[in-house]
Design a protein around this motif. Structure first.
Motif, mmCIF file in Angstrom:
data_model
loop_
_atom_site.group_PDB
_atom_site.id
_atom_site.type_symbol
_atom_site.label_atom_id
_atom_site.label_comp_id
_atom_site.label_asym_id
_atom_site.label_seq_id
_atom_site.Cartn_x
_atom_site.Cartn_y
_atom_site.Cartn_z
ATOM 1 N N VAL A 103 -3.351 15.994 14.575
ATOM 2 C CA VAL A 103 -2.906 14.830 13.164
ATOM 3 C C VAL A 103 -1.778 15.284 12.553
ATOM 4 O O VAL A 103 -0.831 14.373 12.068
ATOM 5 C CB VAL A 103 -4.239 14.720 12.555
ATOM 6 N N ALA A 104 -1.421 16.597 12.119
ATOM 7 C CA ALA A 104 -0.540 16.925 11.243
ATOM 8 C C ALA A 104 0.859 16.866 11.913
ATOM 9 O O ALA A 104 1.844 16.405 11.311
ATOM 10 C CB ALA A 104 -0.696 18.466 10.894
ATOM 11 N N LYS A 105 0.873 16.888 13.295
ATOM 12 C CA LYS A 105 2.056 16.665 14.149
ATOM 13 C C LYS A 105 2.735 15.260 13.973
ATOM 14 O O LYS A 105 3.803 15.186 13.936
ATOM 15 C CB LYS A 105 1.857 17.268 15.631
ATOM 16 N N PHE A 106 1.518 14.360 14.076
ATOM 17 C CA PHE A 106 1.990 12.926 14.316
ATOM 18 C C PHE A 106 1.951 12.240 12.887
ATOM 19 O O PHE A 106 2.186 10.890 13.038
ATOM 20 C CB PHE A 106 1.144 12.397 15.345
ATOM 21 N N SER A 107 1.530 12.882 11.865
ATOM 22 C CA SER A 107 1.304 12.190 10.586
ATOM 23 C C SER A 107 2.639 11.578 10.078
ATOM 24 O O SER A 107 2.463 10.330 9.652
ATOM 25 C CB SER A 107 0.716 12.808 9.629
ATOM 26 N N ASN A 108 3.766 12.314 10.186
ATOM 27 C CA ASN A 108 4.884 11.731 9.773
ATOM 28 C C ASN A 108 5.519 10.540 10.498
ATOM 29 O O ASN A 108 6.019 9.503 9.962
ATOM 30 C CB ASN A 108 5.923 12.668 9.593
ATOM 31 N N LYS A 109 5.096 10.561 11.889
ATOM 32 C CA LYS A 109 5.596 9.495 12.647
ATOM 33 C C LYS A 109 4.671 8.293 12.389
ATOM 34 O O LYS A 109 5.206 7.229 12.584
ATOM 35 C CB LYS A 109 5.402 9.869 14.184
ATOM 36 N N LEU A 110 3.632 8.453 12.121
ATOM 37 C CA LEU A 110 2.742 7.452 11.841
ATOM 38 C C LEU A 110 3.006 6.707 10.243
ATOM 39 O O LEU A 110 2.565 5.788 10.003
ATOM 40 C CB LEU A 110 0.962 7.740 11.993
ATOM 41 N N GLY A 111 3.794 7.511 9.508
ATOM 42 C CA GLY A 111 4.262 7.108 8.029
ATOM 43 C C GLY A 111 2.938 7.207 7.207
ATOM 44 O O GLY A 111 2.760 6.646 6.061
ATOM 45 N N PRO A 162 0.276 10.405 5.119
ATOM 46 C CA PRO A 162 0.071 11.840 4.715
ATOM 47 C C PRO A 162 -1.017 11.985 5.701
ATOM 48 O O PRO A 162 -2.072 11.438 5.987
ATOM 49 C CB PRO A 162 -0.422 11.745 3.442
ATOM 50 N N SER A 163 -0.873 13.607 5.958
ATOM 51 C CA SER A 163 -1.843 13.969 7.113
ATOM 52 C C SER A 163 -3.356 14.127 6.510
ATOM 53 O O SER A 163 -4.195 14.005 7.101
ATOM 54 C CB SER A 163 -1.289 15.500 7.492
ATOM 55 N N LEU A 164 -3.172 14.305 5.329
ATOM 56 C CA LEU A 164 -4.571 14.374 4.522
ATOM 57 C C LEU A 164 -5.481 13.327 4.757
ATOM 58 O O LEU A 164 -6.598 13.210 4.810
ATOM 59 C CB LEU A 164 -4.402 14.955 2.852
ATOM 60 N N VAL A 165 -4.801 11.971 4.677
ATOM 61 C CA VAL A 165 -5.771 10.906 4.970
ATOM 62 C C VAL A 165 -6.295 10.906 6.318
ATOM 63 O O VAL A 165 -7.432 10.379 6.640
ATOM 64 C CB VAL A 165 -4.783 9.671 4.840
ATOM 65 N N LEU A 166 -5.488 11.330 7.209
ATOM 66 C CA LEU A 166 -5.839 11.325 8.545
ATOM 67 C C LEU A 166 -7.104 12.665 8.772
ATOM 68 O O LEU A 166 -8.067 12.180 9.389
ATOM 69 C CB LEU A 166 -4.954 11.573 9.817
ATOM 70 N N PHE A 167 -7.056 13.585 8.236
ATOM 71 C CA PHE A 167 -8.110 14.583 8.148
ATOM 72 C C PHE A 167 -9.125 14.143 7.526
ATOM 73 O O PHE A 167 -10.407 14.136 8.227
ATOM 74 C CB PHE A 167 -7.585 15.813 7.381
ATOM 75 N N ILE A 168 -9.137 13.351 6.509
ATOM 76 C CA ILE A 168 -10.403 12.482 5.707
ATOM 77 C C ILE A 168 -10.813 11.707 6.768
ATOM 78 O O ILE A 168 -12.254 11.709 6.862
ATOM 79 C CB ILE A 168 -10.135 11.978 4.540
ATOM 80 N N LEU A 169 -10.344 10.939 7.395
ATOM 81 C CA LEU A 169 -10.664 9.901 8.410
ATOM 82 C C LEU A 169 -11.497 10.535 9.579
ATOM 83 O O LEU A 169 -12.561 9.925 10.208
ATOM 84 C CB LEU A 169 -9.468 8.866 8.874
ATOM 85 N N VAL A 170 -10.872 11.520 10.140
ATOM 86 C CA VAL A 170 -11.488 12.288 11.203
ATOM 87 C C VAL A 170 -12.941 12.654 10.738
ATOM 88 O O VAL A 170 -13.803 12.506 11.222
ATOM 89 C CB VAL A 170 -10.962 13.551 11.467
#
Length: 495
Positions: A25-33, A35-43
């Motif tokens: 998630v951290a690797k692809f967070s910038n490509k998705l536009g 912040p990685s923390l949002v994706l961590f929370i979603l996980v």
């Protein structure tokens, strides 16, 4: 919890899978536009009870403990990476934003919360205190490797690193005023100065002790030095808290002192803490995601009131706090506008939102749900557009370059020598010269160069160009001289 339902082996398997997922998630967070923390929370939300139902977790006390431990590690790593020479120029506005700015933001948002919800004024102000500070984890993560103007990045990082103590103080103060009869706001003012003063003093003292100890104590393994440094982060927080001071402030100040000192095994320490900070972020945000029940958060009442409070926070309270806190401090309107937009909320408000629940405040769970929604809104809207806004306001700086080749940078304790890294730029006195033309001491050798992502084996006729990464093996007694040489600029008019 999962461990009780499926056993230890399954729990370990889940932990490994979540860490792998977090890294991806951290690797692809910038490509998705995003912040990685949002994706961590979603996980965390996806694997939680309202998602796939893999893990049921609702223990606020455990979440609070994990959150505080993670914040200590994240603050410590962020403080160590902060250059004092950069922060010094923005120390006054950053401290103003971290204190007066947080107070203004908390007051404005708290009053609106008082009007929106069926709560007392003190409870509304408690809500404002919870969301009053920007978040170090969010700011450090979003600004890392982004080409934001140095002045802006330094201001935001210094503010986020020092405003947590103010938010924690206000949150605990309002909880005390609500729960304890006879408590007055005036009686808490001396406590504020006591906590901040102790935090600053303990941070400076323990940071200096840590720096001297790391350099003086010869350990048998280089892997022990990063653990030794991290132990001082935990010590700084705990000792200061026990003494009645601000533990978070002590951690950040100690990290500033350690990070700006000359350390043996410096790069090992930095790399370990960076990796551990990432692991802490992944763990903390997934746990906070698990703690949230989407069915409770995404109700019409929470969504409408949360959106309204988000609008007030982002477009009213934060700008007012920034403009008033930086009066007469040589910031242009564009810079103030950017500082207003970059006031990210993240883990700190969510962790602070557990305090009223643990303390038994009647509206504690409501506050937690609304705070969580506001944090999601802030990180999604502001975090994903920081680079765009900086570009539009023409506040971008040089692109941040990092070496893509790894050369083990070590302190060779028994040989009393170190390998140091230096990147040249257009103003460096080294640029344009051949290696044999550099006036290097006898016990100093440029062992390797990285140019345009290619490793170069240097020899006497090799010319140094702007942007080169130089890896210099230096005897410890010459290290200070080499640092001065690396900082030397070209004379005006020199080609």
């Amino acid at each position: 919890m999962f461990i009780e339902s499926f056993g230890i082996d399954s729990f370990v398997l889940l932990g490994g899978l979540l860490l792998i997922c977090g890294v991806i998630v951290a690797k692809f967070s910038n490509k998705l536009g995003l912040p990685s923390l949002v994706l961590f929370i979603l996980v965390g939300m996806i694997i939680g009870s309202d998602g796939l139902g893999i893990v049921y977790f609702d223990n606020m006390n455990t979440a609070q403990l994990i959150g505080i431990m993670a914040l200590i590690i994240i603050l410590f790593e962020g403080g160590m990476q902060t250059k004092w020479a950069t922060v010094r120029s923005v120390a006054l506005p950053s401290l103003s934003l971290a204190t007066f700015g947080v107070l203004l933001t908390s007051g404005i948002v708290g009053y609106i919360a008082y009007l929106l919800f069926d709560v007392t004024l003190l409870e509304g102000l408690l809500f404002g205190a919870i969301v009053g500070s920007t978040d170090a984890a969010a700011v450090f993560a979003v600004l890392k490797e982004r080409n934001i103007k140095a002045k802006m990045g330094a201001t935001l990082e210094a503010e986020s690193g020092t405003n947590d103590p103010m938010a924690v103080f206000l949150t605990l103060a309002f909880i005390e005023l609500i729960l304890i009869d006879g408590s007055t706001i005036w009686g808490l003012i001396p406590s504020f100065f006591w906590q901040m003063g102790l935090g600053l003093a303990f941070g400076l003292i323990l940071g200096k002790i840590a720096s001297v100890s790391i350099n003086r104590i010869k350990l048998d393994s280089s892997g022990l030095y990063p653990i030794f440094s991290l132990a001082f982060a935990l010590l700084s927080y705990s000792v200061t808290q026990v003494a009645g001071g601000s533990g978070f402030l002590a951690v950040y100040v100690a990290a500033l002192v350690i990070g700006n000192s000359e350390l043996t095994y410096r790069y090992s320490i930095f790399q370990f803490n960076e990796g551990f900070a990432w692991m802490s972020q992944i763990l903390m945000f997934i746990i906070l995601g698990l703690l949230v029940f989407p069915a409770q958060v995404f109700t019409m009442n929470i969504i409408l009131n949360g959106l309204l409070l988000s609008v007030v926070l982002i477009f009213v309270a934060r700008p007012i706090a920034v403009y008033l806190s930086t009066i007469g401090m040589n910031y242009s309107n564009k810079e103030k506008l950017f500082l207003s937009w970059a006031g990210l909320r993240g883990a700190v408000p969510i962790v602070l939102a557990t305090f009223p629940v643990v303390a038994g405040i009647e509206k504690g769970q409501l506050f937690f749900n609304v705070v969580f929604f506001i944090v999601l809104t802030s990180t999604l809207l502001q975090g994903s557009t920081i680079s765009y806004v900086a570009k539009k306001l023409k506040l971008t700086g040089p692109k941040k370059d990092t070496p893509h080749h790894s050369i083990e940078l070590i302190s060779i304790g028994k040989a009393n020598a170190e390998m140091v890294q230096f990147q040249t730029n257009q103003d460096s006195a080294f640029v344009g010269k051949k290696l044999h033309e550099l006036d290097l001491p006898n016990e100093v050798t440029i062992s390797a160069m990285v140019r345009d992502e290619e490793l170069i084996t240097p020899y006497g006729e090799t010319e140094v160009l702007a942007g080169d990464f130089l890896y210099i093996l230096v005897a410890s007694k010459h290290k200070e001289k080499i640092f001065k040489m690396m900082e030397t600029k070209k004379r005006p008019g020199t080609a």
